[in-house]
Design a protein around this motif. Structure first.
Motif, PDB file in Angstrom:
ATOM      1  N   ASP A 125     -12.296  10.361   5.508  1.00 48.30           N
ATOM      2  CA  ASP A 125     -12.464  10.085   4.079  1.00 48.30           C
ATOM      3  C   ASP A 125     -11.167   9.646   3.407  1.00 48.30           C
ATOM      4  O   ASP A 125     -11.182   9.212   2.260  1.00 48.30           O
ATOM      5  CB  ASP A 125     -13.010  11.317   3.355  1.00 48.30           C
ATOM      6  CG  ASP A 125     -14.411  11.672   3.802  1.00 48.30           C
ATOM      7  OD1 ASP A 125     -15.121  10.770   4.281  1.00 48.30           O
ATOM      8  OD2 ASP A 125     -14.801  12.847   3.675  1.00 48.30           O
ATOM      9  N   GLY A 126     -10.044   9.802   4.100  1.00 48.36           N
ATOM     10  CA  GLY A 126      -8.760   9.417   3.526  1.00 48.36           C
ATOM     11  C   GLY A 126      -8.308  10.405   2.464  1.00 48.36           C
ATOM     12  O   GLY A 126      -8.643  11.582   2.504  1.00 48.36           O
ATOM     13  N   ILE A 127      -7.561   9.910   1.500  1.00 52.24           N
ATOM     14  CA  ILE A 127      -7.042  10.762   0.431  1.00 52.24           C
ATOM     15  C   ILE A 127      -7.966  10.649  -0.768  1.00 52.24           C
ATOM     16  O   ILE A 127      -7.993   9.628  -1.441  1.00 52.24           O
ATOM     17  CB  ILE A 127      -5.602  10.357   0.072  1.00 52.24           C
ATOM     18  CG1 ILE A 127      -4.704  10.573   1.293  1.00 52.24           C
ATOM     19  CG2 ILE A 127      -5.099  11.158  -1.114  1.00 52.24           C
ATOM     20  CD1 ILE A 127      -3.299  10.098   1.115  1.00 52.24           C
ATOM     21  N   ASN A 128      -8.719  11.710  -1.015  1.00 51.15           N
ATOM     22  CA  ASN A 128      -9.643  11.723  -2.145  1.00 51.15           C
ATOM     23  C   ASN A 128      -9.174  12.745  -3.186  1.00 51.15           C
ATOM     24  O   ASN A 128      -8.148  13.404  -3.003  1.00 51.15           O
ATOM     25  CB  ASN A 128     -11.075  12.004  -1.667  1.00 51.15           C
ATOM     26  CG  ASN A 128     -11.177  13.284  -0.862  1.00 51.15           C
ATOM     27  OD1 ASN A 128     -10.375  14.198  -1.025  1.00 51.15           O
ATOM     28  ND2 ASN A 128     -12.172  13.355   0.003  1.00 51.15           N
TER      29      ASN A 128
ATOM     30  N   VAL B 211      -2.543  14.001   9.849  1.00 54.55           N
ATOM     31  CA  VAL B 211      -3.443  12.854   9.708  1.00 54.55           C
ATOM     32  C   VAL B 211      -4.226  12.716  11.010  1.00 54.55           C
ATOM     33  O   VAL B 211      -3.640  12.508  12.075  1.00 54.55           O
ATOM     34  CB  VAL B 211      -2.659  11.550   9.413  1.00 54.55           C
ATOM     35  CG1 VAL B 211      -3.611  10.380   9.268  1.00 54.55           C
ATOM     36  CG2 VAL B 211      -1.812  11.711   8.161  1.00 54.55           C
ATOM     37  N   GLN B 212      -5.539  12.858  10.921  1.00 53.74           N
ATOM     38  CA  GLN B 212      -6.372  12.814  12.119  1.00 53.74           C
ATOM     39  C   GLN B 212      -6.602  11.391  12.594  1.00 53.74           C
ATOM     40  O   GLN B 212      -6.362  10.427  11.877  1.00 53.74           O
ATOM     41  CB  GLN B 212      -7.702  13.528  11.840  1.00 53.74           C
ATOM     42  CG  GLN B 212      -7.491  14.989  11.519  1.00 53.74           C
ATOM     43  CD  GLN B 212      -8.771  15.701  11.143  1.00 53.74           C
ATOM     44  OE1 GLN B 212      -9.742  15.074  10.736  1.00 53.74           O
ATOM     45  NE2 GLN B 212      -8.762  17.014  11.277  1.00 53.74           N
ATOM     46  N   ARG B 213      -7.108  11.250  13.806  1.00 49.80           N
ATOM     47  CA  ARG B 213      -7.278   9.929  14.423  1.00 49.80           C
ATOM     48  C   ARG B 213      -8.223   9.010  13.656  1.00 49.80           C
ATOM     49  O   ARG B 213      -7.999   7.830  13.595  1.00 49.80           O
ATOM     50  CB  ARG B 213      -7.797  10.084  15.844  1.00 49.80           C
ATOM     51  CG  ARG B 213      -6.764  10.590  16.774  1.00 49.80           C
ATOM     52  CD  ARG B 213      -7.255  10.553  18.178  1.00 49.80           C
ATOM     53  NE  ARG B 213      -6.303  11.244  19.029  1.00 49.80           N
ATOM     54  CZ  ARG B 213      -6.477  11.430  20.299  1.00 49.80           C
ATOM     55  NH1 ARG B 213      -7.565  10.991  20.887  1.00 49.80           N
ATOM     56  NH2 ARG B 213      -5.575  12.058  20.998  1.00 49.80           N
TER      57      ARG B 213
ATOM     58  N   ARG C  43       2.551   7.438   7.643  1.00 50.49           N
ATOM     59  CA  ARG C  43       3.520   6.936   6.656  1.00 50.49           C
ATOM     60  C   ARG C  43       2.824   6.476   5.377  1.00 50.49           C
ATOM     61  O   ARG C  43       3.251   6.787   4.267  1.00 50.49           O
ATOM     62  CB  ARG C  43       4.340   5.802   7.274  1.00 50.49           C
ATOM     63  CG  ARG C  43       5.543   5.430   6.448  1.00 50.49           C
ATOM     64  CD  ARG C  43       6.545   4.619   7.241  1.00 50.49           C
ATOM     65  NE  ARG C  43       7.037   5.253   8.449  1.00 50.49           N
ATOM     66  CZ  ARG C  43       8.010   6.180   8.481  1.00 50.49           C
ATOM     67  NH1 ARG C  43       8.560   6.571   7.363  1.00 50.49           N
ATOM     68  NH2 ARG C  43       8.425   6.692   9.607  1.00 50.49           N
ATOM     69  N   GLU C  44       1.724   5.745   5.532  1.00 49.49           N
ATOM     70  CA  GLU C  44       0.960   5.288   4.362  1.00 49.49           C
ATOM     71  C   GLU C  44       0.351   6.472   3.612  1.00 49.49           C
ATOM     72  O   GLU C  44       0.371   6.517   2.379  1.00 49.49           O
ATOM     73  CB  GLU C  44      -0.163   4.348   4.796  1.00 49.49           C
ATOM     74  CG  GLU C  44       0.308   3.044   5.382  1.00 49.49           C
ATOM     75  CD  GLU C  44      -0.818   2.273   6.080  1.00 49.49           C
ATOM     76  OE1 GLU C  44      -0.654   1.061   6.243  1.00 49.49           O
ATOM     77  OE2 GLU C  44      -1.840   2.885   6.440  1.00 49.49           O
ATOM     78  N   ALA C  45      -0.178   7.431   4.368  1.00 49.80           N
ATOM     79  CA  ALA C  45      -0.786   8.612   3.757  1.00 49.80           C
ATOM     80  C   ALA C  45       0.257   9.418   2.993  1.00 49.80           C
ATOM     81  O   ALA C  45       0.000   9.900   1.892  1.00 49.80           O
ATOM     82  CB  ALA C  45      -1.451   9.475   4.822  1.00 49.80           C
ATOM     83  N   CYS C  46       1.443   9.544   3.557  1.00 55.14           N
ATOM     84  CA  CYS C  46       2.528  10.279   2.895  1.00 55.14           C
ATOM     85  C   CYS C  46       2.896   9.620   1.570  1.00 55.14           C
ATOM     86  O   CYS C  46       3.013  10.294   0.549  1.00 55.14           O
ATOM     87  CB  CYS C  46       3.741  10.344   3.823  1.00 55.14           C
ATOM     88  SG  CYS C  46       5.143  11.231   3.128  1.00 55.14           S
ATOM     89  N   GLN C  47       3.041   8.300   1.575  1.00 56.68           N
ATOM     90  CA  GLN C  47       3.397   7.592   0.343  1.00 56.68           C
ATOM     91  C   GLN C  47       2.329   7.762  -0.726  1.00 56.68           C
ATOM     92  O   GLN C  47       2.633   8.042  -1.888  1.00 56.68           O
ATOM     93  CB  GLN C  47       3.611   6.109   0.635  1.00 56.68           C
ATOM     94  CG  GLN C  47       4.875   5.813   1.396  1.00 56.68           C
ATOM     95  CD  GLN C  47       5.000   4.342   1.748  1.00 56.68           C
ATOM     96  OE1 GLN C  47       4.069   3.559   1.582  1.00 56.68           O
ATOM     97  NE2 GLN C  47       6.173   3.957   2.235  1.00 56.68           N
ATOM     98  N   GLU C  48       1.066   7.588  -0.335  1.00 58.84           N
ATOM     99  CA  GLU C  48      -0.019   7.683  -1.316  1.00 58.84           C
ATOM    100  C   GLU C  48      -0.154   9.096  -1.873  1.00 58.84           C
ATOM    101  O   GLU C  48      -0.282   9.291  -3.082  1.00 58.84           O
ATOM    102  CB  GLU C  48      -1.345   7.237  -0.704  1.00 58.84           C
ATOM    103  CG  GLU C  48      -2.460   7.226  -1.730  1.00 58.84           C
ATOM    104  CD  GLU C  48      -3.780   6.707  -1.186  1.00 58.84           C
ATOM    105  OE1 GLU C  48      -4.810   7.042  -1.792  1.00 58.84           O
ATOM    106  OE2 GLU C  48      -3.778   5.973  -0.184  1.00 58.84           O
TER     107      GLU C  48
END
Length: 97
Positions: free
Chosen positions: A25-28, A49-51, A58-63
């Motif tokens: 679901d990503g970052i909700n 961050v799961q597969r 890196r993208e998830a951390c920034q967001e």
């Protein structure tokens, strides 16, 4: 944040377990709320961050940092560490690090 402060936070985070998981679901909004509450309680958290996630670490951390007003500390593989000073009862004082 200085490099010395970041290094001290990395050392503190070394023994931490990942308390949040980013999945397909990503970052909700729900994940952001959990991260906000965890940062308020702990100030320093590790996220996995799961597969199947739609983004890399890196993208998830920034967001996530943008959405919860935190500072990135470290990104290694599929995990990252973020920091935000608590509004009250701060446990980690960056000025003494």
């Amino acid at each position: 944040m200085t490099t010395k402060q970041r290094a001290a936070l990395r050392a503190m985070a070394n023994g931490l377990e990942a308390i949040l998981q980013i999945g397909k679901d990503g970052i909700n909004d729900n994940l952001c709320k959990q991260a906000w509450d965890a940062l308020e309680a702990r100030e320093l958290i590790k996220v996995n961050v799961q597969r199947g996630a739609p983004m890399d670490a890196r993208e998830a951390c920034q967001e996530l940092c943008q959405r919860v007003h935190a500072e990135p500390v470290q990104v290694i593989g599929n995990r990252f560490v973020i920091y935000r000073k608590a509004r009250k009862d701060s446990k980690i004082d960056l000025d003494t690090l």
